[in-house]
Enzyme design. Sequence first.
Site, PDB file in Angstrom:
ATOM      1  N   MET A   1       0.866  -1.149   0.000  1.00  0.00           N
ATOM      2  CA  MET A   1       0.000   0.000   0.000  1.00  0.00           C
ATOM      3  C   MET A   1       0.911   1.210   0.000  1.00  0.00           C
ATOM      4  SD  MET A   1      -2.086   2.394   1.524  1.00  0.00           S
ATOM      5  CE  MET A   1      -1.458   2.617   3.116  1.00  0.00           C
ATOM      6  N   PRO A   2       0.816   2.093  -0.856  1.00  0.00           N
ATOM      7  CA  PRO A   2      -0.245   2.460  -1.785  1.00  0.00           C
ATOM      8  C   PRO A   2      -0.352   1.520  -2.985  1.00  0.00           C
ATOM      9  CG  PRO A   2       1.144   4.365  -1.286  1.00  0.00           C
ATOM     10  CD  PRO A   2       1.819   3.151  -0.740  1.00  0.00           C
ATOM     11  N   LEU A   3      -1.527   1.552  -3.575  1.00  0.00           N
ATOM     12  CA  LEU A   3      -1.802   0.815  -4.800  1.00  0.00           C
ATOM     13  C   LEU A   3      -1.616   1.780  -5.968  1.00  0.00           C
ATOM     14  CD1 LEU A   3      -2.964  -1.526  -6.501  1.00  0.00           C
ATOM     15  CD2 LEU A   3      -5.251  -0.684  -5.885  1.00  0.00           C
TER      16      LEU A   3
END
Length: 129
Positions: free
Chosen positions: A1-3
């Site tokens: 994460m982040p995507l």
Amino acid sequence: MPLMKFHLVKGRSTEEIDRLLDVAHRAMVSSFKVPERDRYQILTEHEPSHLRALDTGLDLPRTSKFLLLEVVSRPRPRAEKLAFYETLCGALEGDCDMSPDDVMVSFTQNSDEDWSFGRGRAQFLTGEL
């Protein structure tokens, strides 16, 4: 994460795509201090007629190397986002021969309860992350 969701016009080689994904990940790690193994990337290639991105009147010349990057993330400070934009564009220009005019980024924010990395648990909420 982040995507990170990458949208490109078809036509890049596997090596070019690998380099672009690696460069973007390094920019993410550098700007947001996420762990090296925190890597979630989806790349979609589009026919030239299926990806349109004008310049919102900013006089940005777009080429076939255009990249639209969607980032889904927990809230991030403004300074980190600004650093990411600059770091990403500089690295793509230097390592991928892409003009900063061809790089568009959009962030979508969500919260800890919006992430499950597996096992049917929300690891940010359970304390596993």
